[in-house]
Scaffold this motif. Structure first.
Motif, PDB file in Angstrom:
ATOM      1  N   ARG A 110       0.860  -1.182   0.000  1.00  0.00           N
ATOM      2  CA  ARG A 110       0.000   0.000   0.000  1.00  0.00           C
ATOM      3  C   ARG A 110       0.892   1.227   0.000  1.00  0.00           C
ATOM      4  NH1 ARG A 110      -2.393   0.011   6.237  1.00  0.00           N
ATOM      5  NH2 ARG A 110      -0.357   0.147   7.291  1.00  0.00           N
ATOM      6  N   TYR A 111       0.343   2.337  -0.473  1.00  0.00           N
ATOM      7  CA  TYR A 111       1.101   3.576  -0.486  1.00  0.00           C
ATOM      8  C   TYR A 111       1.318   4.075   0.946  1.00  0.00           C
ATOM      9  CZ  TYR A 111       0.136   3.736  -5.506  1.00  0.00           C
ATOM     10  OH  TYR A 111       0.065   3.450  -6.834  1.00  0.00           O
ATOM     11  N   GLY A 112       2.475   4.695   1.156  1.00  0.00           N
ATOM     12  CA  GLY A 112       2.769   5.211   2.486  1.00  0.00           C
ATOM     13  C   GLY A 112       4.235   5.520   2.658  1.00  0.00           C
ATOM     14  N   GLY A 113       4.696   5.517   3.887  1.00  0.00           N
ATOM     15  CA  GLY A 113       6.067   5.856   4.223  1.00  0.00           C
ATOM     16  C   GLY A 113       7.026   4.704   3.999  1.00  0.00           C
ATOM     17  N   PRO A 114       8.299   4.917   4.306  1.00  0.00           N
ATOM     18  CA  PRO A 114       9.309   3.872   4.120  1.00  0.00           C
ATOM     19  C   PRO A 114       8.992   2.581   4.873  1.00  0.00           C
ATOM     20  CG  PRO A 114      10.364   5.999   4.500  1.00  0.00           C
ATOM     21  CD  PRO A 114       8.900   6.198   4.766  1.00  0.00           C
ATOM     22  N   GLU A 115       8.229   2.700   5.968  1.00  0.00           N
ATOM     23  CA  GLU A 115       7.911   1.513   6.761  1.00  0.00           C
ATOM     24  C   GLU A 115       7.056   0.502   5.989  1.00  0.00           C
ATOM     25  OE1 GLU A 115       4.700   4.566   7.434  1.00  0.00           O
ATOM     26  OE2 GLU A 115       6.899   4.581   7.422  1.00  0.00           O
ATOM     27  N   GLU A 116       6.488   0.918   4.868  1.00  0.00           N
ATOM     28  CA  GLU A 116       5.685  -0.004   4.062  1.00  0.00           C
ATOM     29  C   GLU A 116       6.546  -0.975   3.257  1.00  0.00           C
ATOM     30  OE1 GLU A 116       2.578  -0.240   4.429  1.00  0.00           O
ATOM     31  OE2 GLU A 116       2.217   1.606   5.549  1.00  0.00           O
TER      32      GLU A 116
END
Length: 338
Positions: free
Chosen positions: A13-19
């Motif tokens: 899913r779209y998001g921050g580096p933690e994805e």
């Protein structure tokens, strides 16, 4: 059907580096005209950060998992039918290309042979991974702007991946180079060969003077910087304002048609010929790799996080191979800094 699997960096899913996470996907097979490369390293680029965050989802869509990685270095593992220029074991570098999309953050990648060039002898494959993006600087300065000896060149984002190459090449092409960067990076920019390095936060654009060519890797305030061009000046933008996508792209499109000082916009899509030009610059010692920190494949999220934080000097590079696999491997669990 190929049932062999490989590691690759994915996000669901779209998001921050933690994805980002390292998963397993089928290893590709080279189609006709393609080459299978065992990836040794790749660099982290701003465009893939935007893709991962969902800022360009109109282009990347909503089908997951998606992948990251735009450029790569490695060794030829297999050749598709019709490929005769390369051989198994050749050390190569390249870029995925517009039709292939992202995906070089993996153990193997299959790409058109025309997107692959030979890495100069003696150049470490991890260090070499900082350089394919430099083809953008070659195209921008030599082909789009037609930079000439004696002209005054301004590079915005002079410490970054394209910017550091543009500073080096600007000197090679005989220009007087001014680099804009963060205060902490000014010594680095001067070391690249800039005649002048300026903290972009401490000076008004109007106080910089006039320029014949501006290379913009930032994408904001394009109208302001375009106003610094001399009559007949050329501005090349390789980024646009992600907070104002429509207006930014609209301005670029309009300025490419109207006015004496046009803005040229393009995205890099190098072929073998351009990669060979890049190699000659390296062989002639006109262009050197600039690696800030080396991360392992499992640390790709940390590399994305570091690039988002700003302040990079050159490129963040991710080493895919293990230490015992030889060429250009990262060591230990910690990123390796310059």
């Amino acid at each position: 059907m190929n049932d062999q699997m490989m590691k690759a960096v994915l996000f669901d899913r779209y998001g921050g580096p933690e994805e980002l996470y390292v998963g397993r996907v089928p290893r590709p097979e080279p189609a006709h005209g393609e080459v299978l490369v065992k990836v040794h390293a790749f660099s982290v680029n701003g465009g893939e950060l935007s893709a991962r965050a969902g800022r360009i989802r109109l282009l990347t869509g909503r089908k997951f998992p998606q992948r990251v990685g735009l450029d790569f270095t490695g060794e030829v593992a297999a050749l598709g039918a019709g490929v005769t220029r390369l051989a198994a074991g050749d050390r190569v570098w390249g870029v995925m290309g517009r039709t292939s999309g992202f995906g070089s953050a993996a153990e193997y990648v299959s790409v058109p042979a025309e997107r692959v060039g030979l890495v100069p002898d003696g150049l470490d494959l991890v260090e070499a991974a900082s350089l394919p993006v430099a083809t953008t600087a070659v195209t921008a300065l030599r082909d789009k702007a037609g930079l000439r000896p004696g002209e005054r060149l301004l590079v915005r984002g002079a410490a970054g991946g394209v910017g550091n190459a543009a500073v080096q090449l600007g000197r090679v092409y005989g220009a007087e180079v001014t680099g804009l960067a963060r205060a902490a990076n000014l010594d680095f920019v001067r070391g690249l060969g800039a005649h002048e390095a300026v903290d972009h936060r401490s000076v008004r654009p109007a106080d910089l003077g006039r320029f014949d060519v501006i290379l913009d890797t930032v994408g904001t305030d394009l109208r302001t910087f375009r106003g610094l061009l001399n009559p007949g000046g050329r501005m090349v933008a390789i980024a646009f304002d992600l907070e104002k996508v429509v207006s930014s792209l609209g301005y670029i499109a309009a300025s490419a048609v109207h006015g004496r000082s046009r803005v040229r916009f393009f995205s890099g899509n190098p072929t073998q010929a351009l990669l060979d030009d890049l190699g000659r610059h390296v062989i002639d010692k006109e262009l050197s790799p600039a690696v800030d920190t080396v991360f392992s494949l499992e640390e790709t999220a940390a590399a994305h996080r570091a690039l988002e934080a700003g302040g990079v000097q050159g490129k963040y590079v991710v080493s895919v191979v293990d230490v015992d696999e030889g060429v250009g491997a990262a060591s230990g669990d910690q990123p390796r800094s310059r």
